[in-house]
Enzyme design. Structure first.
Site, mmCIF file in Angstrom:
data_model
loop_
_atom_site.group_PDB
_atom_site.id
_atom_site.type_symbol
_atom_site.label_atom_id
_atom_site.label_comp_id
_atom_site.label_asym_id
_atom_site.label_seq_id
_atom_site.Cartn_x
_atom_site.Cartn_y
_atom_site.Cartn_z
ATOM 1 C CG ASP A 340 115.189 -6.963 -65.543
ATOM 2 O OD1 ASP A 340 115.982 -7.620 -66.202
ATOM 3 O OD2 ASP A 340 115.327 -7.162 -64.152
ATOM 4 C CG ASP A 645 114.310 -6.574 -60.187
ATOM 5 O OD1 ASP A 645 115.325 -6.669 -60.958
ATOM 6 O OD2 ASP A 645 113.925 -7.690 -59.715
ATOM 7 C CG ASP A 649 117.694 -3.510 -64.378
ATOM 8 O OD1 ASP A 649 117.920 -3.811 -65.598
ATOM 9 O OD2 ASP A 649 117.037 -4.391 -63.522
#
Length: 910
Positions: A340, A645, A649
């Site tokens: 990410d 985070d 995700d």
């Protein structure tokens, strides 16, 4: 869309795309009104639809989790041996075998701990209290009692309690980064959105678990519990099956091979013993059990578990907290890291990077919310506001037309308010703006309809009252006739020049905000209509969520190790591409191929598999898109590590071979779903963890090569004895003893071996690569024959010398122990010669483990209770000298064999 008529309030409602419908239609569809529900209606719906919370995931029982530790074919063989011992009434041997089986499972059970539950973390994101309108009045209720049709109100600082469709004008900024991956707060209004709009583009919706950063708003609840966006993500998490690690697959394959080999040899041994030597059934059963126990490497599960546990401790010292031990080894075989962007590769702290005025461009140093750094002129000198009136006017505007501020905390600086306004507040501090004496008189708040905010301010010098406006460049340029020049004067606006400057900043991945002003002496209040024209354009500020300084170096290290790094983000394509270039994920020049969520949605799985390895930047992605990308990579045999985070995700982190979460800024949902949590939120820690994973795998492979000859030598001793018609040199319990004694002492020495030079310059190993290469197998076979022959020689010599069967057996056990100690030295330098002093240095645990083995053997030989349990007996000096001398011969012979193998040209990794 299925609508429920108002006169049928008990009917279950399924509302499709409420963001695309007017508020009145949404209220009608959920059988509600702007006054909300009655208390009775809310109770009926709560009883019908359930509480506004995510369902508890089914948890396996403690017994089931314990039994799963024994799901191994090698353990099954030991269980069969224990059953046979029970049937023959040999309870001492039965007890010893059972203790070994139980101990092996308990080690894995204790180290693994309770299985992770990503859903528990998702539940923690939901709000605890909510403002709701029932029976025509506002009140506060527990958020779990909210139902579809409730009218709720949110304000700055609130966590949204359910999925809500806004009603009426709203002035909201909502932090949705945990859900969408976007670092900027989302502006919300009650306008209509396209039915196919992604989560990040549904501006009329508030989603459960997101955080209101500014403004207030009212809306109707359209989804609760499992029906919310977070509930949908939780379902994705629960649907993901755990992936077997490469090591688990390889050890399982090795176990099946060994079980087949053991079975075939046992049948041959029984047939020869019965029909050639005429052994009776009791002798054959004892021999078969002894052979099976000898051949089964029961210490292997414990060895692998303990090696991984030591690796877990080592990684913890480097800020990587491992929640699942197997992930340590899997990291070492990682071929692709999907990361990410927001909060992982970047700091998730908006930072002003450049200021552009009519006079030129100023660079802003420093990153994040810490007000450390300076504003520099193009020639590199510090920009003094007194000497640069163009800069001073812009900094004054962004500093006063601002409702955010930054403050220090124990974990660093944080912003209170909207992240972009926080970046402007930090810019003002870096520039040295003195706001003493300034006061706000009036304001026009930011709304998505006009995309700027304005304030009426008293300032301590010069013109005493000014209007300041900050917001979208195009909206302010439309309202400006003039611009501020370098000397502080005013000149006609050059719209074309500003459009070019803004395009350049946007192409670099920066979010651009503009500032304007006008004198307002004698004015006591302002409205939006007062700002239609007559403003003077001051300039623009380029803002970015900056890359982590250490991430660039870590990505370069990963590339050198043959690991691809792919950015998967909910942010826009331009921003993602610019950050990817800066990090080194994408090339500095040329076209960067980036796929958006819409383009992914248009692809079927086959089309995605065809391009997934060649695309390194994915933008505007949803949780489903991230899942598809991970699966597509895995379909090519890639070992995928997924980092992130945010809640968005969690599903892909669960699906990946290794899930990595940020420990500081990561949501509880992400940390619960992950295999590894980074305590320092540092992408570079992943690279160090990969190196540790490779070291651990190397050491496991060395330990397997070391351990198997123990079993090979023992089984050969039993096999040869039966085929030759000899008395058994070793009993089953003596075999179990030496197996465990060497496994828990000598094998652990190799677990602490340091990393080999150049370990991060090797390409990732193939997931199909076996633990044992051809040369490793050759070393195992040679060592098995040599150690087995040495054991038989000692048994025969001591039996003939003393005539005492117990002395001969005890000496044979001692020979196995000392032979393994000699072979340990061979294994420390498996790819090179051990005829060097280095074989005795570099690993202090060598001497500890060797001493521990000797102590255990002394207890085995001389302790009366051990003599009773294992049929051992004290031996004299002659036996010690004989076994030690032959152990030296074992070391020399195996070293000679290693040298021959090296010269034959088999360069397979050992």
């Amino acid at each position: 869309m299925t609508t429920a008529a108002p006169d049928h309030p008990a009917r279950t409602t399924v509302l499709t795309a409420p963001w695309s419908l007017p508020g009145e239609e949404v209220l009608q569809a959920v059988a509600s009104s702007s006054d909300g529900l009655t208390g009775r209606e809310a109770q009926d719906r709560l009883a019908r639809d359930g509480r506004n919370e995510l369902p508890e995931p089914p948890q396996p029982s403690v017994l089931r989790r314990l039994l799963s530790q024994y799901a191994d074919v090698l353990i099954y063989i030991l269980v069969a041996a224990a059953v046979l011992k029970a049937l023959t009434g040999d309870w001492v041997d039965f007890a010893v075998i059972v203790v070994v089986i139980v101990a092996t499972g308990l080690i894995g059970f204790i180290q693994e701990g309770r299985a992770a539950s990503a859903l528990a973390g998702l539940r923690k994101m939901q709000s605890l209290r909510a403002q709701v309108r029932r029976d025509g009045t506002w009140g506060v209720v527990d958020s779990v009692t909210l139902v579809v049709g409730d009218v709720v109100r949110v304000r700055s600082g609130d966590r949204v309690p359910a999925d809500v469709r806004l009603l009426g004008p709203a002035q909201l900024q909502v932090d949705e980064s945990a859900l969408t991956g976007e670092s900027l707060a989302a502006s919300k209004s009650d306008g209509l959105n396209d039915p196919d709009a992604g989560v990040g583009d549904r501006t009329s919706m508030l989603f459960s678990g997101t955080l209101v950063t500014s403004g207030t708003g009212e809306g109707v609840v359209v989804a609760t519990g499992a029906g919310t966006e977070i509930g949908r993500i939780s379902a994705l998490v629960s649907e993901q099956d755990a992936m077997d690690t490469p090591l688990a697959r390889q050890l399982s394959h090795l176990g099946r091979q060994l079980s087949v080999l053991i079975g075939v040899l046992a049948v041959v041994m029984l047939l020869v013993g019965r029909f050639v030597h005429g052994l009776d059934v009791d002798e054959l059963i004892s021999a078969a059990i002894g052979f099976a126990v000898a051949a089964v490497p029961e210490g292997l599960p414990a060895l692998v578990t303990i090696t991984l546990a030591l690796g877990v401790q080592q990684m913890a010292r480097h800020h990587a907290i491992t929640r699942k031990m197997a992930a340590v080894e899997t990291l070492g075989s990682t071929t692709t890291i999907c990361s990410d962007k927001t909060g992982t590769l970047t700091q998730n702290e908006m930072t002003a990077r450049s200021v552009v005025t009519a006079a030129g461009t100023y660079a802003v140093e420093g990153t994040g919310y810490a007000p450390a750094g300076r504003v520099a002129t193009p020639d590199g000198t510090t920009a003094d506001l007194a000497a640069h009136p163009d800069l001073a006017a812009l900094v004054l505007a962004v500093g006063l037309c601002n409702d955010a501020h930054v403050e220090p905390t124990d974990d660093g600086w944080r912003v209170v308010g909207a992240p972009t306004e926080g970046a402007l507040d930090v810019l003002a501090a870096k520039a040295g703006l003195d706001r003493t004496g300034a006061a706000r008189v009036g304001a026009v708040p930011f709304e998505s309809a006009h995309k700027f905010a304005a304030t009426l301010d008293d300032v301590p010098s010069g013109t005493t009252r000014l209007v300041h406006a900050v917001g979208a460049p195009d909206r302010l340029l439309d309202r400006c006739d003039t611009e501020r020049d370098a000397d502080g004067g005013v000149r006609p606006l050059d719209r074309g020049a500003w459009d070019r400057r803004i395009d350049e900043l946007s192409a670099g991945g920066l979010r651009v905000l503009a500032a304007a002003f006008r004198p307002a002496d004698g004015v006591d209040a302002i409205t939006l209509d007062d700002l239609d024209d007559g403003l003077t354009f001051l300039g623009v500020v380029g803002i970015v969520d900056p890359p982590r300084p250490e991430a660039t170096a870590a990505i370069a290290e990963a590339h050198a190790a043959g690991i691809r790094v792919k950015m998967i983000t909910g942010d826009h394509r331009g921003t993602a591409t610019a950050i990817a270039r800066e990090l080194g994920i994408a090339p500095d020049h040329g076209t960067v191929r980036a796929l958006t969520g819409a383009e992914l949605q248009a692809m079927d799985d086959d089309e995605l598999r065809a391009v997934v390895r060649d695309v390194d930047v994915y933008a505007r992605t949803s949780p489903e898109h991230k899942l598809r990308i991970v699966r597509a990579l895995q379909s090519h045999g890639e070992v995928v590590a997924m980092t992130g985070d945010g809640v968005n995700d969690a599903p892909s982190i669960t699906r990946a071979d290794v899930g990595v979460a940020m420990g500081i800024k990561g949501t509880e949902a992400t940390k619960e779903a992950a295999d590894i949590v980074l305590a320092d939120d540092n992408f570079a820690t992943i690279e160090r963890a990969v190196e540790e994973g490779r070291r651990i795998y190397d050491n496991i492979r060395k330990a397997v090569v070391f351990l198997l000859p123990t079993n090979g030598a023992q089984s050969l001793v039993i096999l040869v004895a039966v085929l030759a018609g000899l008395a058994l040199p070793l009993s089953p319990v003596q075999i179990l003893w030496i197996n465990l004694a060497t496994a828990i002492t000598l094998s652990l020495t190799l677990a602490g071996e340091p990393a080999e030079p150049g370990i991060m310059r090797r390409t990732p190993r193939s997931p199909t690569e076996q633990v044992l290469s051809s040369r490793a197998v050759a070393v195992i076979l040679i060592a098995s024959v040599v150690i087995g022959a040495a054991t038989l020689v000692v048994f025969v010599l001591e039996r003939d010398r003393t005539g005492d069967y117990a002395v001969a057996q005890t000496s044979a056990v001692m020979m196995l122990a000392l032979g393994q100690l000699a072979f340990l030295l061979n294994c420390r330098l498996l790819n090179g010669s051990a005829f060097t002093v280095r074989v005795l240095t570099g690993n202090r645990s060598l001497w500890v483990s060797a001493g521990a083995l000797l102590v255990l053997q002394l207890v085995f030989t001389y302790a009366p209770f051990m003599n009773a349990w294992f049929d051992s007996t004290p031996i004299g000096l002659h036996s010690w000298v004989l076994t030690a001398g032959i152990a030296v011969v074992v070391f020399v012979v195996i070293e000679a064999a290693k040298a021959v193998l090296r010269r034959t040209g088999d360069r397979g990794a050992a």
